[in-house]
Each structure stands twice: as structure tokens, then as C-alpha cells.
Design an enzyme around this catalytic site. Sequence first.
Site, mmCIF file in Angstrom:
data_model
loop_
_atom_site.group_PDB
_atom_site.id
_atom_site.type_symbol
_atom_site.label_atom_id
_atom_site.label_comp_id
_atom_site.label_asym_id
_atom_site.label_seq_id
_atom_site.Cartn_x
_atom_site.Cartn_y
_atom_site.Cartn_z
ATOM 1 N N ARG A 64 0.841 -1.214 0.000
ATOM 2 C CA ARG A 64 0.000 0.000 0.000
ATOM 3 C C ARG A 64 0.875 1.262 0.000
ATOM 4 O O ARG A 64 0.505 2.291 -0.541
ATOM 5 C CB ARG A 64 -0.951 0.017 1.204
ATOM 6 C CG ARG A 64 -1.714 1.346 1.340
ATOM 7 C CD ARG A 64 -2.971 1.254 2.206
ATOM 8 N NE ARG A 64 -2.766 0.540 3.445
ATOM 9 C CZ ARG A 64 -2.164 1.060 4.533
ATOM 10 N NH1 ARG A 64 -1.723 2.290 4.526
ATOM 11 N NH2 ARG A 64 -2.038 0.339 5.615
ATOM 12 N N TYR A 117 -15.623 16.147 -15.816
ATOM 13 C CA TYR A 117 -16.049 14.748 -15.795
ATOM 14 C C TYR A 117 -17.187 14.595 -14.777
ATOM 15 O O TYR A 117 -17.103 15.104 -13.668
ATOM 16 C CB TYR A 117 -14.847 13.877 -15.408
ATOM 17 C CG TYR A 117 -15.129 12.411 -15.453
ATOM 18 C CD1 TYR A 117 -15.358 11.753 -16.654
ATOM 19 C CD2 TYR A 117 -15.160 11.666 -14.279
ATOM 20 C CE1 TYR A 117 -15.615 10.395 -16.688
ATOM 21 C CE2 TYR A 117 -15.413 10.303 -14.318
ATOM 22 C CZ TYR A 117 -15.648 9.686 -15.523
ATOM 23 O OH TYR A 117 -15.904 8.340 -15.548
ATOM 24 N N ASP A 189 -6.920 18.075 -14.776
ATOM 25 C CA ASP A 189 -7.206 16.709 -15.200
ATOM 26 C C ASP A 189 -6.758 16.627 -16.660
ATOM 27 O O ASP A 189 -7.379 17.210 -17.541
ATOM 28 C CB ASP A 189 -8.705 16.421 -15.049
ATOM 29 C CG ASP A 189 -9.072 14.988 -15.451
ATOM 30 O OD1 ASP A 189 -8.338 14.390 -16.266
ATOM 31 O OD2 ASP A 189 -10.096 14.479 -14.957
ATOM 32 N N LYS A 214 -7.796 5.589 -19.689
ATOM 33 C CA LYS A 214 -8.057 6.087 -21.038
ATOM 34 C C LYS A 214 -6.801 5.991 -21.914
ATOM 35 O O LYS A 214 -6.337 4.907 -22.156
ATOM 36 C CB LYS A 214 -8.624 7.508 -20.956
ATOM 37 C CG LYS A 214 -9.698 7.695 -19.867
ATOM 38 C CD LYS A 214 -10.974 6.914 -20.123
ATOM 39 C CE LYS A 214 -11.893 6.809 -18.914
ATOM 40 N NZ LYS A 214 -12.221 8.079 -18.261
HETATM 41 C C1 LIG Z 1 -12.703 8.519 -17.012
HETATM 42 C C2 LIG Z 1 -12.340 9.847 -16.487
HETATM 43 C C3 LIG Z 1 -12.157 10.075 -15.101
HETATM 44 C C4 LIG Z 1 -12.387 8.984 -14.064
HETATM 45 O O1 LIG Z 1 -11.466 7.955 -14.186
HETATM 46 P P1 LIG Z 1 -11.784 6.448 -13.696
HETATM 47 O O2 LIG Z 1 -10.514 5.738 -14.066
HETATM 48 O O3 LIG Z 1 -12.969 5.973 -14.455
HETATM 49 O O4 LIG Z 1 -12.020 6.511 -12.231
HETATM 50 C C5 LIG Z 1 -11.772 11.323 -14.704
HETATM 51 N N1 LIG Z 1 -11.593 12.333 -15.585
HETATM 52 C C6 LIG Z 1 -11.761 12.164 -16.906
HETATM 53 C C7 LIG Z 1 -11.559 13.313 -17.830
HETATM 54 C C8 LIG Z 1 -12.146 10.927 -17.404
HETATM 55 O O5 LIG Z 1 -12.332 10.764 -18.727
#
Ligand SMILES: *Cc1c(COP(=O)(O)O)cnc(C)c1O
Length: 400
Positions: A64, A117, A189, A214
Site C-alpha cells: 500500500r 467529468y 485533469d 483512457k
Molecule cells: C474517465 C475519467 C475520469 C475517471 O477515471 P476512472 O478511471 O474511471 O475513475 C476522470 N476524468 C476524466 C476526464 C475521465 O475521462
Amino acid sequence: MKKRESHPHSMHKATKAIHMGILEDSIYGEVSVPIFQSSTFAFPSAEEGAARFAGEQPGYIYTRLKNPTVHALEENVASLENGFGGMATATGMAAISTVFMALLDRNTHVLSTDSVYGATRVLLESEMPRFGVKSTFVDTSDPEKIKKALQPETRMVYVETPTNPTMILTDLGAAAKIAHDHGALLVVDNTFASPYLQRPLEYGADIVVHSLTKFINGHSDVVGGMIITKKDDTFKKIRRVLNLFGGTMDPHQAWLILRGVRTLPLRVERAQQNAMQIAQFLSRHPKVAWVRYPGLPNHPQHPLAKKQMDGFGSMICFGVKNGLQGGVTLMNNVRLITLAVSLGGVESLIEHPASMTHTSIPREEREEAGILDELVRLSVGCEDFEDLREDLEQALDKIP
Ligand SMILES: *Cc1c(COP(=O)(O)O)cnc(C)c1O
């Protein structure tokens, strides 16, 4: 980590994706980082165990807190973002929530992009108030609107660029200056662009978060997140909270994502080449009302995209004729392109927010955020352009 002749910051980005995050001290010289599927690590002696806990000696203690496979991925992505260090998390949302929990105290305020998001918005609006953290959502593509919405308690400006699903950009340099002049941090982000195309820390951002799910992993087979900071003090603060709240990454998950990130440059180059051609094809199609892609000169922020991004990426949004019905018809007739949420994989994915992801938001609110009934989001993959074009063409032709 393997000692490199040159400093990681002096390597070019494709080289970093391939060479950063390699284990230094294995006796076998393996080329791929092994999966260290061990929850705990033996201490050679009580004294050395104590030294590791005190941070006086390198070495692992407990997964962890730190794990060799996970750490290799952290080094890789942090170097791609030109950051001080990275912290891998179980999911993208774990990265985002950890940053909030680490840096926002009671009676503070977050200023965020309005079309962030969905889960991030719900977290800020519905959960963070329980901890005394308030938030406001504005169109951050206009720096004046950011400035006007600042409150005395604003400690964080939280930005997504380009936005999902509307493909609107925020000027990172301008946002960083406004945040810093106010004594606030800029958190970005960077999931949509990926560090291959945009490195917010270079424009003054303090922290970058990612959904590795992604583009960075890129194969639609694993979820994960990452936090990258510019400085060591924010790194330590966040690391402490991450270790305590426990949203860290599993070694097997890290290994898969490390495998994915090695080809990030190739995938992004190929997909954005396809995306430019698709955007041009869509612009000419009679059943398409409009196309928004940062690479098209008619995108309102095309010059900003050229300035702060190394490429225009592979996310496109467009409007179909016949509104909601047009969108539904398109969704039900694509054959090669997959009807699914998520993005950034090698396969092309399509989604219609008004009938799928955003149905729970009242129409008026949706439209205010630019999510019109006719809007379709396309994550262009790495297939052959001709096959994608043919599929879109036959499905668009079915729109009445
Ligand atoms: C998918 C996504 C998230 C969340 O990510 P997870 O891996 O699904 O928890 C956050 N920000 C953006 C822009 C995303 O496309």
C-alpha cells in the site's frame, strides 16, 4: 530505478514512454518490469526495517505504501509530465478524490470548469460539502470568468482541457497565473490530452491528475489513476493522505498499464491522424450539422490548441441533423465503431450523451453546459481510416 546516462527531463517524450520505469537492481536483467505480487517485503534486520520506516534507507515495506511494479509506472508517467513525482491510484476517481482530501480544508472553496467529468462534479457538489468544502462551476475557457468567480476562500482552481464532451479549451498559462495571484493551486485533469500532447506543469499547474484507464493504458482493459505534482511539498502531503485513505494501485494493474504506456506515442500519433481525417469527412457530410475538433481551423480556440498542445488528439464532438432522434439512429447503426462510454483505447468508441451518459441531467441544464441533444462524442481509435469512414457514412445515411 535504472540509472540513466541522461537526466529524464532531457530525453524526448517517446523515448521516455519506452525507457522510463525500468528496475535498476534486478540480477536477471529482465527487459520488462516483473509483477511484484507481494503485499509485504522482508527486512534484512530489525535495524534496517527501522531505517526504512524512518525513510533513511531505500527499500520496500508494504505494497500500500510502495511497490516496485507500481513505482516503475509512477516514474514513467511522472517523467512524461515532467513532474517531481507520481502517485498511482486504483482509479482516476481515486486520484481526484485523494487530491481533494489532501489539499482542501474545512471552509475552503474550489473553482472548477463547468463541464468537468461527471463523477468529479458529483463529488464536488454532493460529497465535499460534508467536509465543509464548497465549489462553483464556471466556463474556464474565459479567463475573466475564472477571475470573477474567485472567492476569498478559493484554494484550488480545477480545470479540464479539452473538456468532455464539448471539446472546449482552457488557457493553462492564464489559469495558472490567476490561481497563483490569488494564492490558490491549479489542478489539471489531463486525461483527454495525455502527457504526449499536453504537459500542464510546464504552463504553471501545480498538480496533474489522470484516469490512466483512457489514453495512457489505451486498451480498454484496466482502470487506474495517477497524481503528478510539480514540487516535493505537495507530493509529500498527498502521498501521506493516499497511504492513509488507501486508494493505491495493485501491482498487476500497474504492470498492465506500464505495458500500455510504452506505446502511448504510437497510438496517439495514429489516432490523431485518423481523427483529423474523420473531422474533415464529418464536416462535409450532409447529416452532420457541425463538428468541433481542436485541429480544425473553425474551432474557436484553434490558435490556443496550437500553442499549448503538441497535437490535436483523437476526441471529436459533432452535432447530427434531427437532434435526439438523429443521435439515437447513429448509435444504433454503427457496426465497427463500438457503442460504449470511456475513451482513449485502440478501438473507436462512440457515445450520445443526451440519450446515454447525461440522461439524468435536465435538458435545460444540459444545454447550458453545451451538451445539446444532437451532440455525439467520438473517440477515434487506431483502425484504418477507410473502415471508420465507411462505417460512419452508412450509419449517418440512415438518419432521416
Ligand atoms: C474517465 C475519467 C475520469 C475517471 O477515471 P476512472 O478511471 O474511471 O475513475 C476522470 N476524468 C476524466 C476526464 C475521465 O475521462
